[in-house]
Design a protein around this motif. Sequence first.
Motif, short mmCIF file in Angstrom:
data_model
loop_
_atom_site.label_atom_id
_atom_site.label_comp_id
_atom_site.label_asym_id
_atom_site.label_seq_id
_atom_site.Cartn_x
_atom_site.Cartn_y
_atom_site.Cartn_z
N ASP A 165 -11.08 -1.71 -3.66
CA ASP A 165 -11.86 -1.64 -4.90
C ASP A 165 -11.02 -1.23 -6.10
O ASP A 165 -11.40 -1.49 -7.24
N VAL A 166 -9.92 -0.54 -5.85
CA VAL A 166 -9.06 -0.05 -6.95
C VAL A 166 -7.65 -0.56 -6.75
O VAL A 166 -7.23 -0.87 -5.63
N TRP A 167 -6.93 -0.66 -7.88
CA TRP A 167 -5.54 -1.11 -7.84
C TRP A 167 -4.70 -0.23 -8.74
O TRP A 167 -5.14 0.09 -9.84
N PRO A 168 -3.51 0.14 -8.31
CA PRO A 168 -2.87 -0.22 -7.03
C PRO A 168 -3.53 0.47 -5.85
O PRO A 168 -4.29 1.43 -6.03
N PRO A 169 -3.27 -0.02 -4.64
CA PRO A 169 -3.88 0.59 -3.45
C PRO A 169 -3.54 2.07 -3.35
O PRO A 169 -2.42 2.49 -3.65
N SER A 170 -4.52 2.85 -2.94
CA SER A 170 -4.33 4.29 -2.81
C SER A 170 -3.49 4.62 -1.58
O SER A 170 -3.27 3.78 -0.69
N ASP A 171 -3.04 5.86 -1.52
CA ASP A 171 -2.30 6.31 -0.34
C ASP A 171 -3.18 6.20 0.90
O ASP A 171 -2.70 5.87 1.99
N GLU A 172 -4.47 6.49 0.75
CA GLU A 172 -5.39 6.40 1.87
C GLU A 172 -5.50 4.96 2.37
O GLU A 172 -5.59 4.70 3.58
N ASN A 173 -5.50 4.02 1.42
CA ASN A 173 -5.58 2.60 1.79
C ASN A 173 -4.35 2.19 2.59
O ASN A 173 -4.46 1.55 3.65
N GLU A 174 -3.18 2.57 2.11
CA GLU A 174 -1.95 2.21 2.80
C GLU A 174 -1.88 2.88 4.17
O GLU A 174 -1.40 2.28 5.15
N ALA A 175 -2.40 4.11 4.27
CA ALA A 175 -2.42 4.81 5.55
C ALA A 175 -3.34 4.10 6.54
O ALA A 175 -3.06 4.04 7.74
N ALA A 176 -4.46 3.56 6.03
CA ALA A 176 -5.40 2.84 6.91
C ALA A 176 -4.76 1.58 7.47
O ALA A 176 -4.95 1.25 8.65
N ILE A 177 -4.00 0.85 6.64
CA ILE A 177 -3.30 -0.34 7.13
C ILE A 177 -2.24 0.05 8.16
O ILE A 177 -2.10 -0.59 9.21
N ALA A 178 -1.50 1.11 7.87
CA ALA A 178 -0.49 1.58 8.81
C ALA A 178 -1.12 1.98 10.14
O ALA A 178 -0.56 1.71 11.22
N ALA A 179 -2.29 2.60 10.08
CA ALA A 179 -2.99 3.01 11.30
C ALA A 179 -3.44 1.79 12.10
O ALA A 179 -3.38 1.79 13.34
N PHE A 180 -3.89 0.74 11.39
CA PHE A 180 -4.28 -0.49 12.07
C PHE A 180 -3.08 -1.08 12.81
O PHE A 180 -3.19 -1.49 13.98
N ILE A 181 -1.93 -1.13 12.14
CA ILE A 181 -0.73 -1.69 12.77
C ILE A 181 -0.30 -0.84 13.96
O ILE A 181 0.08 -1.36 15.01
N GLN A 182 -0.40 0.47 13.82
CA GLN A 182 -0.05 1.36 14.92
C GLN A 182 -0.97 1.13 16.11
O GLN A 182 -0.53 1.13 17.28
N ARG A 183 -2.25 0.91 15.82
CA ARG A 183 -3.25 0.76 16.88
C ARG A 183 -3.21 -0.62 17.53
O ARG A 183 -3.25 -0.76 18.75
N GLU A 184 -3.13 -1.68 16.70
CA GLU A 184 -3.27 -3.06 17.19
C GLU A 184 -1.94 -3.78 17.34
O GLU A 184 -1.86 -4.79 18.05
N GLY A 185 -0.92 -3.33 16.63
CA GLY A 185 0.38 -3.98 16.70
C GLY A 185 0.67 -4.84 15.47
O GLY A 185 -0.24 -5.31 14.78
N GLU A 186 1.95 -5.04 15.21
CA GLU A 186 2.39 -5.81 14.05
C GLU A 186 1.91 -7.26 14.13
O GLU A 186 1.52 -7.85 13.13
N ARG A 187 1.94 -7.83 15.34
CA ARG A 187 1.52 -9.22 15.48
C ARG A 187 0.05 -9.39 15.15
O ARG A 187 -0.35 -10.36 14.51
N ALA A 188 -0.77 -8.44 15.57
CA ALA A 188 -2.21 -8.50 15.26
C ALA A 188 -2.43 -8.43 13.75
O ALA A 188 -3.30 -9.13 13.21
N TYR A 189 -1.64 -7.61 13.07
CA TYR A 189 -1.76 -7.53 11.61
C TYR A 189 -1.41 -8.86 10.97
O TYR A 189 -2.11 -9.34 10.06
N ARG A 190 -0.33 -9.49 11.44
CA ARG A 190 0.08 -10.77 10.87
C ARG A 190 -0.96 -11.86 11.15
O ARG A 190 -1.23 -12.69 10.28
#
Length: 361
Positions: free
Chosen positions: A149-174
């Motif tokens: 909803d806001v730009w640039p992405p917040s630290d919380e937003n970037e942390a959520a993406i990083a958590a997704f990658i940690q949980r599901e894997g880089e390939r799942a993110y791609r």
Amino acid sequence: MYQHCFSSDYAAARRRFLEAAGRLGCQVQSFINPAGPGRHGEDLCMDTAFIGDTSAPALLVMTSGVHGEEGYCGSGCQVALLEDQALLDRAAAGGIAILAVHAVNPFGFSWGHRTNEDNIDLNRNFCDFSQPLRDNPYYGDLHPMLVPDVWPPSDENEAAIAAFIQREGERAYRVGLMQGQHSHPEGLFYSGRAPAWSNVTLRSIIAGYGQGRRRIGWIDYHTGLGPYGHAEKIFVQDDRAAFERALSWWGQDVTAVSDPGSSTVDISGTLWQALFEECPDVPERTFMAMEYGTVPLDQVALALRGDRWLAAQPDTDDTVRQVLKRQHRDAFYPDHDDWRGAVLGQSRVSLLQAIIGLSER
């Protein structure tokens, strides 16, 4: 030294392409997109230039601008070929006609988007919409993170993406990011719910020029993935014989889209479907996407996310808007002579290889 093939905007690119086609005496057709006008009030057109014997047994197709602002690259390569008499003569001697389709997505090219007038990613839109559409198992979870909803992405937003990658894997993110999705029309890599204007128009062009040939080779130009200036040769067909043929034409570094080492992911609904479905009786059909690297993937993804955020924020300050639009353009068209030179050099080699492969035996 390479600037004469490239242009500063869609209108100039179209003019340069049509002028080059006119000097050659090509058969030219123009198809106006009803979504127009463009950013400078110009008509938005998918233009074609055909040169060669109409009954030639082989056809070499070049497409540019499927992904809008990626059109600077493909347009430059098309103009370069139309000015390359040595290659044109070699094609003619080999029984090969040439079809250049300029700006498959003129709306995105003109307005500075990767997607079309309906936010559709055209290279995921060539689906059979009468059948259940392919599900993207990750995009629903990723969407609110990718288009915040806001730009640039917040630290919380970037942390959520990083958590997704940690949980599901880089390939799942791609896969979640790039595979394509039919559920969020305002989101990234939206594949649409019906054939887009560009889809319908391109199919009619390919059917008109391709049917009755014995061999068709097709190079589709893209940018945004991979190392700076390097052209990854991506094979998307589900056809082992065609893959072997692509390797024999373009070398052992041709990468199947399903290969884990590919810069992209295994997508469906690509332009290949138009060739497969509109020219079913052509014995040899060989399709390759040329994907030129620009900036690192995280910068490309951020530019795409910013463009989607901007589209939902019409009252954004003009200074912010200009910065985000510049970042988007830089992600798909580095305005540097070393990059342009690498683009044209690799394109010419691949075109020569395709001409040799298509030539009459």
